[in-house]
Design a protein around this motif. Structure first.
Motif, short mmCIF file in Angstrom:
data_model
loop_
_atom_site.label_atom_id
_atom_site.label_comp_id
_atom_site.label_asym_id
_atom_site.label_seq_id
_atom_site.Cartn_x
_atom_site.Cartn_y
_atom_site.Cartn_z
N MET A 1 41.47 47.33 24.48
CA MET A 1 42.46 46.27 24.53
C MET A 1 43.41 46.38 23.34
N GLN A 5 49.31 41.17 24.90
CA GLN A 5 49.68 40.67 26.22
C GLN A 5 50.03 39.21 26.11
N LYS A 7 51.39 35.70 28.41
CA LYS A 7 51.56 35.13 29.74
C LYS A 7 52.35 33.84 29.63
N ARG A 32 50.12 30.02 39.67
CA ARG A 32 48.97 30.90 39.42
C ARG A 32 49.19 32.24 40.15
N GLY A 35 51.28 34.79 38.65
CA GLY A 35 50.80 35.44 37.43
C GLY A 35 50.86 34.56 36.19
N MET A 36 51.10 33.27 36.37
CA MET A 36 51.14 32.40 35.18
C MET A 36 49.77 31.78 34.92
N GLU A 37 49.58 31.30 33.68
CA GLU A 37 48.37 30.56 33.36
C GLU A 37 48.71 29.07 33.41
N VAL A 38 48.09 28.39 34.35
CA VAL A 38 48.44 27.01 34.63
C VAL A 38 47.32 26.08 34.15
N GLU B 25 45.08 35.12 20.97
CA GLU B 25 44.78 35.35 22.39
C GLU B 25 45.62 36.50 22.92
N THR B 89 40.57 34.50 35.39
CA THR B 89 41.89 35.04 35.75
C THR B 89 41.79 35.67 37.13
N GLY B 94 46.80 38.12 38.26
CA GLY B 94 46.79 38.04 36.81
C GLY B 94 47.02 36.62 36.32
N ALA B 96 46.09 32.31 36.39
CA ALA B 96 44.85 31.55 36.31
C ALA B 96 45.16 30.07 36.45
N ALA B 119 42.19 31.71 29.76
CA ALA B 119 41.88 32.48 30.96
C ALA B 119 41.07 33.72 30.56
N ARG B 121 41.23 36.71 31.54
CA ARG B 121 42.08 37.90 31.42
C ARG B 121 41.31 39.21 31.60
N SER B 123 38.08 39.98 31.53
CA SER B 123 36.72 40.21 31.02
C SER B 123 35.70 39.74 32.04
N SER B 129 38.12 38.33 26.12
CA SER B 129 37.86 39.19 24.97
C SER B 129 38.31 38.53 23.67
#
Lengths: 133, 339
Positions: A1, A5, A7, A32, A35-38, B25, B89, B94, B96, B119, B121, B123, B129
């Motif tokens: 990793m 990244q 979001k 969601r 690809g978003m985090e909601v 994050e 996720t 991708g 969440a 999320a 992501r 893992s 992670s």
């Protein structure tokens, strides 16, 4: 990793005393899938709760759903509190039943987008993506 | 984007804290710098893991637990409570949907509580992670209690036991027979077992099944103080963990039933960890795990930077044609990178 990244994070909240959140859930699900985090907070949120959640979750966007007609009270209060906490960068989107005559004033206050029933979720997704560039 | 100062995080400024969590994050260089600056201030908090299958009531229980910790008691300074809630996720988009806050609305308005959703992501172990990094930030910021809620876990999502000092595994009635209780995996990692929704039919059976399972795992359990008061056991150093028999507690998280007992057992476990030396062992193991996983990631990224794409594609093609075994291919690829 090894790679960084990032979001788009969105808080979806039902403000005030509405009884149902189907529309909010449809939008949350669509974001969601884009690809978003909601972060979904559920029903009956006060402006204070919404601001606190936005601060703790470090979101880019707050999406408010209001069906009760109280938007002219709730929205200015949320905007004021966000500003007070130093969260002026957060973009505010509004969904629900908002009469046309209120829209201009809300936009002037700083609402980035207003969506009534029948709006395509694709429109909302694109507007949020544009606002977060 | 203004620079985030480690001092602001250490001083408990909530906005700086929240933005620091985002940088960590997202695994940015700024986040890494912050973690480095904050690391000397970590190691004080009691890390409590909460795990269990989806729908067993993890978030509702975390809500009650945080309320209980924040309940004013005479002569005590209330601990500050941080909650890190992980949800999955989507492997397809991708994205969440992080919904744990819905069950934690009672905690709004208390500035001694900070909830952060994250999320997973990608893992697979039930955490993200970056979860360990977020926990370290809260620890440095002075939160005495940090509750980590995993994604709804199945049988093998056991990463939480490596991160947390005290792991609570939540079961609910009606999820399987006694055979489930003797399988390896999630039940093995419990320091405290909770049967939530214990007002539902079948709760007695679940409680009994778990207690029977524990009597198999801890045959000498009756020789030690059962509910874990401060224990004075002569146990060989390599077997030090056996001094604690996990209690099995019924709760109804929706109305708070059983929460005082759970809090009491958490405090007992904390004292046990400290007095038995297990705390130190777990801290050492955790830091060793963290070091090894960082080392693994660093070596991999160094390798990725050094290997030429041509050699990689060429080797891959040979493996696909079965001209070369995957094991030999790895040897070649490591040599090709000249690490």
């Amino acid at each position: 990793m090894g790679n960084s990244q990032s979001k788009i994070r969105v808080l979806i909240a039902k403000a005030g005393l509405d009884g149902h959140d189907r529309g909010a859930k449809v939008v949350a699900r669509a974001l969601r899938d884009a690809g978003m985090e909601v972060i979904y907070t559920g029903l009956r949120q006060t402006p204070e709760m919404i601001t606190e959640a936005a601060l703790q979750e470090d979101v880019h966007v707050v999406g408010l759903s209001i069906l009760s007609g109280a938007h002219m009270t709730l929205v200015p209060k949320v905007l004021k509190l966000l500003k007070k906490e130093g969260l002026d960068e957060i973009r505010l989107f509004l969904g629900g039943i908002i009469p046309d005559e209120d829209k201009a004033e809300l936009e002037k206050l700083g609402v980035d987008g207003i969506y009534g029933p029948g709006t395509s979720t694709q429109t909302i997704i694109e507007d949020i993506q544009k606002a977060c560039q | 984007m203004p620079v985030i100062h480690a001092e602001s995080v250490l001083n408990g400024e909530r906005l700086a804290l929240s933005r620091a969590l985002t940088q960590i994050e997202n695994n940015t260089p700024e986040g890494l710098k912050l973690l480095e600056a904050l690391f000397p201030h970590t190691g004080k908090a009691h890390l409590i893991g909460v795990t269990g299958a989806p729908g067993t009531g993890k978030s509702t229980l975390v809500n009650q637990l945080a309320l209980a910790y924040r309940q004013p008691k005479e002569g005590n300074v209330l601990p500050r409570v941080a909650i890190v809630a992980v949800d999955p996720t989507s492997p397809f988009s991708g994205g969440a949907l992080l919904g744990d806050r819905v069950r934690m609305q009672d905690l709004a308005g208390d500035t001694g509580i900070f909830i952060r959703s994250m999320a997973s992501r990608g893992s697979l172990g039930g955490l993200a992670s970056a979860t360990a990094g977020l926990v370290q930030v809260f620890d440095a910021a002075g939160f005495e209690i940090i509750i980590i809620e995993t994604v709804g876990a199945g049988q093998a999502e056991v990463d939480i036991a490596r991160l947390a000092h005290s792991t609570i595994v939540i079961e609910a009635p009606g999820l399987g027979d006694e055979i489930q209780t003797i399988k390896a995996g999630i039940l093995e990692i419990a320091d405290i077992l909770v049967v939530n929704k214990s007002d539902k039919p079948g709760a007695e059976n679940t409680l009994r099944g778990l207690r029977n399972m524990l009597s198999l795992a801890h045959p000498d359990g009756d020789q030690i103080t059962h509910h874990g008061e401060v224990m004075d056991i002569e146990s060989p150093v390599d077997n030090i963990e056996s001094g604690w028999t996990p209690p099995v507690l019924p709760t109804v998280a929706t109305n708070g039933e059983g929460i005082p007992s759970l809090l009491k057992e958490l405090n007992n476990h904390y004292r046990y960890l400290k007095s038995s030396g297990t705390w130190k062992i777990r801290e050492e193991t955790r830091l060793k795990d963290q070091l090894e996983s960082l080392l693994g990631a660093a070596l991999r990224s160094r390798w990725e930077n050094r290997i030429s794409p041509e050699i990689y594609q060429d080797t891959l093609a040979k493996v696909i044609n079965r001209d070369l075994s995957p094991w030999r291919a790895v040897d070649n690829l490591i040599q090709g990178a000249d690490l």
